[in-house]
Scaffold this motif. Sequence first.
Motif, PDB file in Angstrom:
ATOM      1  N   GLY A 103      37.380  51.846 136.312  1.00  0.00           N
ATOM      2  CA  GLY A 103      35.966  51.999 136.384  1.00  0.00           C
ATOM      3  C   GLY A 103      35.504  50.544 136.218  1.00  0.00           C
ATOM      4  O   GLY A 103      34.211  50.553 136.403  1.00  0.00           O
ATOM      5  N   VAL A 104      36.267  49.556 136.277  1.00  0.00           N
ATOM      6  CA  VAL A 104      35.750  48.172 136.223  1.00  0.00           C
ATOM      7  C   VAL A 104      35.308  47.685 137.577  1.00  0.00           C
ATOM      8  O   VAL A 104      36.256  47.622 138.547  1.00  0.00           O
ATOM      9  N   PRO A 105      34.145  47.429 137.943  1.00  0.00           N
ATOM     10  CA  PRO A 105      33.834  47.026 139.280  1.00  0.00           C
ATOM     11  C   PRO A 105      34.275  45.692 139.766  1.00  0.00           C
ATOM     12  O   PRO A 105      34.479  44.595 138.931  1.00  0.00           O
ATOM     13  N   PHE A 106      34.881  45.670 140.902  1.00  0.00           N
ATOM     14  CA  PHE A 106      35.188  44.126 141.641  1.00  0.00           C
ATOM     15  C   PHE A 106      34.072  43.441 141.765  1.00  0.00           C
ATOM     16  O   PHE A 106      32.900  43.944 142.174  1.00  0.00           O
ATOM     17  N   LEU A 107      34.350  42.146 141.842  1.00  0.00           N
ATOM     18  CA  LEU A 107      33.136  41.113 142.360  1.00  0.00           C
ATOM     19  C   LEU A 107      33.274  41.161 143.829  1.00  0.00           C
ATOM     20  O   LEU A 107      34.161  41.195 144.421  1.00  0.00           O
ATOM     21  N   ALA A 108      32.056  41.797 144.537  1.00  0.00           N
ATOM     22  CA  ALA A 108      32.137  42.133 145.951  1.00  0.00           C
ATOM     23  C   ALA A 108      30.956  41.780 146.295  1.00  0.00           C
ATOM     24  O   ALA A 108      29.806  41.877 145.692  1.00  0.00           O
ATOM     25  N   TYR A 127      48.651  39.604 145.380  1.00  0.00           N
ATOM     26  CA  TYR A 127      47.414  38.834 144.694  1.00  0.00           C
ATOM     27  C   TYR A 127      46.843  39.857 143.945  1.00  0.00           C
ATOM     28  O   TYR A 127      46.949  40.879 143.820  1.00  0.00           O
ATOM     29  N   ARG A 128      45.700  39.293 143.111  1.00  0.00           N
ATOM     30  CA  ARG A 128      44.947  40.232 142.162  1.00  0.00           C
ATOM     31  C   ARG A 128      43.466  40.140 142.390  1.00  0.00           C
ATOM     32  O   ARG A 128      42.736  39.106 142.662  1.00  0.00           O
ATOM     33  N   LEU A 129      42.859  41.310 142.830  1.00  0.00           N
ATOM     34  CA  LEU A 129      41.397  41.129 143.115  1.00  0.00           C
ATOM     35  C   LEU A 129      40.523  40.938 141.794  1.00  0.00           C
ATOM     36  O   LEU A 129      40.934  41.511 140.668  1.00  0.00           O
ATOM     37  N   ILE A 130      39.582  40.157 141.673  1.00  0.00           N
ATOM     38  CA  ILE A 130      38.816  39.566 140.773  1.00  0.00           C
ATOM     39  C   ILE A 130      37.687  40.755 140.447  1.00  0.00           C
ATOM     40  O   ILE A 130      36.795  41.060 141.178  1.00  0.00           O
ATOM     41  N   ASP A 131      37.656  41.093 139.291  1.00  0.00           N
ATOM     42  CA  ASP A 131      36.637  42.231 138.669  1.00  0.00           C
ATOM     43  C   ASP A 131      35.858  41.584 137.557  1.00  0.00           C
ATOM     44  O   ASP A 131      36.019  40.539 137.103  1.00  0.00           O
ATOM     45  N   LEU A 132      34.769  42.349 137.305  1.00  0.00           N
ATOM     46  CA  LEU A 132      33.790  41.678 136.249  1.00  0.00           C
ATOM     47  C   LEU A 132      34.239  41.558 135.154  1.00  0.00           C
ATOM     48  O   LEU A 132      33.845  40.589 134.376  1.00  0.00           O
ATOM     49  N   LYS A 133      35.376  42.346 134.587  1.00  0.00           N
ATOM     50  CA  LYS A 133      35.848  42.348 133.202  1.00  0.00           C
ATOM     51  C   LYS A 133      36.610  40.947 133.315  1.00  0.00           C
ATOM     52  O   LYS A 133      36.539  40.047 132.084  1.00  0.00           O
ATOM     53  N   LEU A 134      37.244  40.476 134.353  1.00  0.00           N
ATOM     54  CA  LEU A 134      38.012  39.150 134.277  1.00  0.00           C
ATOM     55  C   LEU A 134      36.944  38.079 134.020  1.00  0.00           C
ATOM     56  O   LEU A 134      37.216  37.184 133.450  1.00  0.00           O
ATOM     57  N   GLU A 137      35.737  37.920 130.418  1.00  0.00           N
ATOM     58  CA  GLU A 137      36.864  37.278 129.719  1.00  0.00           C
ATOM     59  C   GLU A 137      36.839  35.660 129.886  1.00  0.00           C
ATOM     60  O   GLU A 137      37.071  35.072 128.908  1.00  0.00           O
ATOM     61  N   GLU A 138      36.785  35.392 131.160  1.00  0.00           N
ATOM     62  CA  GLU A 138      37.037  33.813 131.426  1.00  0.00           C
ATOM     63  C   GLU A 138      35.835  33.151 131.095  1.00  0.00           C
ATOM     64  O   GLU A 138      35.753  32.039 131.106  1.00  0.00           O
ATOM     65  N   GLY A 139      34.611  33.885 131.207  1.00  0.00           N
ATOM     66  CA  GLY A 139      33.397  33.073 130.771  1.00  0.00           C
ATOM     67  C   GLY A 139      32.758  32.385 132.290  1.00  0.00           C
ATOM     68  O   GLY A 139      32.278  31.308 132.206  1.00  0.00           O
ATOM     69  N   TRP A 140      33.398  32.961 133.476  1.00  0.00           N
ATOM     70  CA  TRP A 140      33.067  32.366 134.802  1.00  0.00           C
ATOM     71  C   TRP A 140      31.930  33.384 135.200  1.00  0.00           C
ATOM     72  O   TRP A 140      31.698  34.401 135.179  1.00  0.00           O
ATOM     73  N   SER A 141      31.123  32.373 136.251  1.00  0.00           N
ATOM     74  CA  SER A 141      29.981  33.078 136.806  1.00  0.00           C
ATOM     75  C   SER A 141      30.697  33.703 138.181  1.00  0.00           C
ATOM     76  O   SER A 141      31.294  33.199 138.760  1.00  0.00           O
ATOM     77  N   ALA A 142      29.994  34.665 138.634  1.00  0.00           N
ATOM     78  CA  ALA A 142      30.166  35.187 140.039  1.00  0.00           C
ATOM     79  C   ALA A 142      29.819  33.952 141.160  1.00  0.00           C
ATOM     80  O   ALA A 142      30.867  33.936 142.092  1.00  0.00           O
TER      81      ALA A 142
END
Length: 264
Positions: A103-108, A127-134, A137-142
């Motif tokens: 249920g975690v949205p992907f960055l899209a 590869y792993r698709l980057i989601d908003l939870k990741l 956790e990393e403190g990165w902006s979209a």
Amino acid sequence: MDTKQMRKELQKRLQKDGRTFSYDRDKDVLRIENTYTHRGLSVSLPEIVAKWNDRKEEAIEEVVYYVEEALNVMGKKHSLSGQERNIFPVIRSTSFPGEAREGVPFLADEHTAETRIYYALDLGMTYRLIDLKLLEEEGWSAEYVREVARFNLRSLPTELKKDTVAGNDFYFLNTNDGYDASRILNEKFLKKMEQKIKGEMVVAVPHQDVLIIGDIQNETGYDVVAQMTMSFFAGGHVPITALSFLYKDGGLEPIFIMGKNRKS
């Protein structure tokens, strides 16, 4: 081989301790999950059977390989820190899920009426698709992910193979690095190609491992590109869209082939 036989064959090859299989009879889809985390992936059996009809054992081995790689990735924790060079945009169909099974949205981001942009952390063989939870956790902006991904995309090679059919030139990019279709986001590359085009410029991304650019110089060219795109779409491991796009003024407009020598 029918879908029932394919399901049994895949379950036999993918059977391991800690894995659970479930079958959706209505959709003819086999799901393989980690028994403990309930993370996994689903495969469409009719699509695999269609590929088996053309490629036999190679088609099954390819599916087994990708499933194994994907399940291995899901069982590990990944970090973006220090991995900036391994982040890329990937093009997917608008029907592709917008969130992970948890249920975690992907960055899209929206792209065209047929395609959407996702972002991936390249892990070598998969590869792993980057989601908003990741991201959280990393403190990165979209926006930072988008910036890094586009920068890395521009560094990828854009060598093309050319073929001429019925007076129309077609250029193919097929490096099999997982980001061939993503080159459609390289605006500098598209503008450079536009300068070479004598007729109308058509772009197609039928699956993730090919980008087609057509120099359409007569009406027959539209039929050719439609048939070509459909063929690649049917045979691709990760299909995107069977439609092609007219590239004009920096924009992409889907082309619908209504019949022989007609477009709208």
